[in-house]
Every structure is written in C-alpha cells, then in structure tokens.
Design a protein around this motif. Structure first.
Motif, PDB file in Angstrom:
ATOM      1  N   UNK A 120       4.402  -7.109 -14.600  1.00  0.00           N
ATOM      2  CA  UNK A 120       3.039  -7.523 -14.239  1.00  0.00           C
ATOM      3  C   UNK A 120       2.638  -6.959 -12.878  1.00  0.00           C
ATOM      4  N   UNK A 121       3.548  -6.983 -11.896  1.00  0.00           N
ATOM      5  CA  UNK A 121       3.239  -6.409 -10.575  1.00  0.00           C
ATOM      6  C   UNK A 121       2.997  -4.910 -10.684  1.00  0.00           C
ATOM      7  N   UNK A 122       3.809  -4.242 -11.480  1.00  0.00           N
ATOM      8  CA  UNK A 122       3.666  -2.799 -11.689  1.00  0.00           C
ATOM      9  C   UNK A 122       2.282  -2.474 -12.259  1.00  0.00           C
ATOM     10  N   UNK A 123       1.904  -3.161 -13.323  1.00  0.00           N
ATOM     11  CA  UNK A 123       0.610  -2.923 -13.965  1.00  0.00           C
ATOM     12  C   UNK A 123      -0.528  -3.341 -13.035  1.00  0.00           C
ATOM     13  N   UNK A 124      -0.345  -4.440 -12.328  1.00  0.00           N
ATOM     14  CA  UNK A 124      -1.386  -4.907 -11.405  1.00  0.00           C
ATOM     15  C   UNK A 124      -1.686  -3.860 -10.334  1.00  0.00           C
ATOM     16  N   UNK A 125      -0.651  -3.224  -9.796  1.00  0.00           N
ATOM     17  CA  UNK A 125      -0.863  -2.164  -8.789  1.00  0.00           C
ATOM     18  C   UNK A 125      -1.659  -1.015  -9.382  1.00  0.00           C
ATOM     19  N   UNK A 126      -1.340  -0.642 -10.612  1.00  0.00           N
ATOM     20  CA  UNK A 126      -2.062   0.456 -11.255  1.00  0.00           C
ATOM     21  C   UNK A 126      -3.521   0.085 -11.534  1.00  0.00           C
ATOM     22  N   UNK A 127      -3.750  -1.121 -11.990  1.00  0.00           N
ATOM     23  CA  UNK A 127      -5.123  -1.577 -12.275  1.00  0.00           C
ATOM     24  C   UNK A 127      -5.928  -1.629 -10.981  1.00  0.00           C
ATOM     25  N   UNK A 128      -5.363  -2.219  -9.935  1.00  0.00           N
ATOM     26  CA  UNK A 128      -6.062  -2.292  -8.647  1.00  0.00           C
ATOM     27  C   UNK A 128      -6.374  -0.893  -8.108  1.00  0.00           C
ATOM     28  N   UNK A 130      -6.825   1.800  -9.861  1.00  0.00           N
ATOM     29  CA  UNK A 130      -7.871   2.373 -10.703  1.00  0.00           C
ATOM     30  C   UNK A 130      -9.245   1.794 -10.333  1.00  0.00           C
ATOM     31  N   UNK A 131      -9.292   0.501 -10.059  1.00  0.00           N
ATOM     32  CA  UNK A 131     -10.561  -0.145  -9.740  1.00  0.00           C
ATOM     33  C   UNK A 131     -11.038   0.126  -8.317  1.00  0.00           C
ATOM     34  N   UNK A 132     -10.097   0.215  -7.373  1.00  0.00           N
ATOM     35  CA  UNK A 132     -10.494   0.297  -5.968  1.00  0.00           C
ATOM     36  C   UNK A 132      -9.974   1.531  -5.255  1.00  0.00           C
ATOM     37  N   UNK A 133      -9.213   2.356  -5.963  1.00  0.00           N
ATOM     38  CA  UNK A 133      -8.582   3.519  -5.325  1.00  0.00           C
ATOM     39  C   UNK A 133      -9.493   4.644  -5.242  1.00  0.00           C
TER      40      UNK A 133
END
Length: 133
Positions: A120-128, A130-133
């Motif tokens: 979940x932390x791994x995917x959360x970092x990728x999602x964040x 994608x959204x804010x990077x």
C-alpha cells in the motif's frame, strides 16, 4: 469479555454496505495471498480511493501512467513517469517479486504477491507522484 456489547462482527455485519470502503485500506486475507484477482481488486479500490481515474476490464486495470494485470501468482503492476519516487530496494521486500526499476527511474514493474502495508505504501507513493509530481 462483556456480553453487554454487540461485538465488532455483529456491528460489521449490520453495517456491511456502509463499511465496504474500508477494504481499500485493509489487507488481503492470508488465504488469498498471491491471488491475482483479489490483489487486483484491492489495488483497484486503493488507486481509485487515491484519486486516479481507472478502468477495470476483466483482469486488467488501467490508470494514468500505469496498468495492472491479474496473474496466477499475483498482480503485475507497471507504471511509467519521470523521476519515479523509488529505489531498487523498494521492490525486494516480502510481497514483491520480479521487480524491475529502469536506471533512469521512468518505468517500474513488479509482481505484487501480497497486499500488506508495504504494498500500500509503495502504490501510495506512485499515486501521489502521479497526482502531484
């Protein structure tokens, strides 16, 4: 244990439809470990709850910059983007298999074999990212 209360199981059963969203934050049962379809379902709920628009068609989940496919041994997650917030060791823990992060960190692929806090932390970092990077 007090017999005055109704107990968590009874409360969850009574409010089953109201508590479904919690599954996005919980783990896959031990009996489902490595179950590609269950992992894909958990990933779908998590990515959607994180704010990415996604489409689930059969055994394939597509979302901005990525794709996940249910396989017999797990769920293969692939994502692309600039300067992904990862290092190679992020792909070596329990619940990850066949991890590959390209040298310039623009593409990552891994087989998720569990749905724990690490995934979940791994995917959360990728999602964040994608959204804010």
């Amino acid at each position: 244990m007090s017999t005055d209360g109704r107990g968590l199981d009874h409360l969850m059963e009574q409010n089953d439809t109201e508590l479904d969203f919690l599954a996005a934050y919980g783990g896959v049962d031990d009996g489902q470990k490595g179950d590609g379809a269950a992992l894909l379902s958990a990933l779908h709920r998590f990515v959607k709850a994180g704010g990415l628009t996604c489409t689930l068609e059969g055994t394939t989940l597509t979302f901005d910059g990525g794709e996940a496919v249910a396989e017999d041994q797990g769920c293969r997650l692939t994502m692309t983007g600039e300067h992904l917030p990862l290092v190679a060791s992020d792909l070596t823990g329990p619940g990850f298999a066949e991890g590959n992060l390209n040298p310039d960190r623009t593409s990552v692929s891994t087989l998720l074999t569990a749905w724990t806090a690490e995934q979940r932390r791994f995917v959360e970092r990728l999602v964040e990212h994608r959204l804010h990077g």
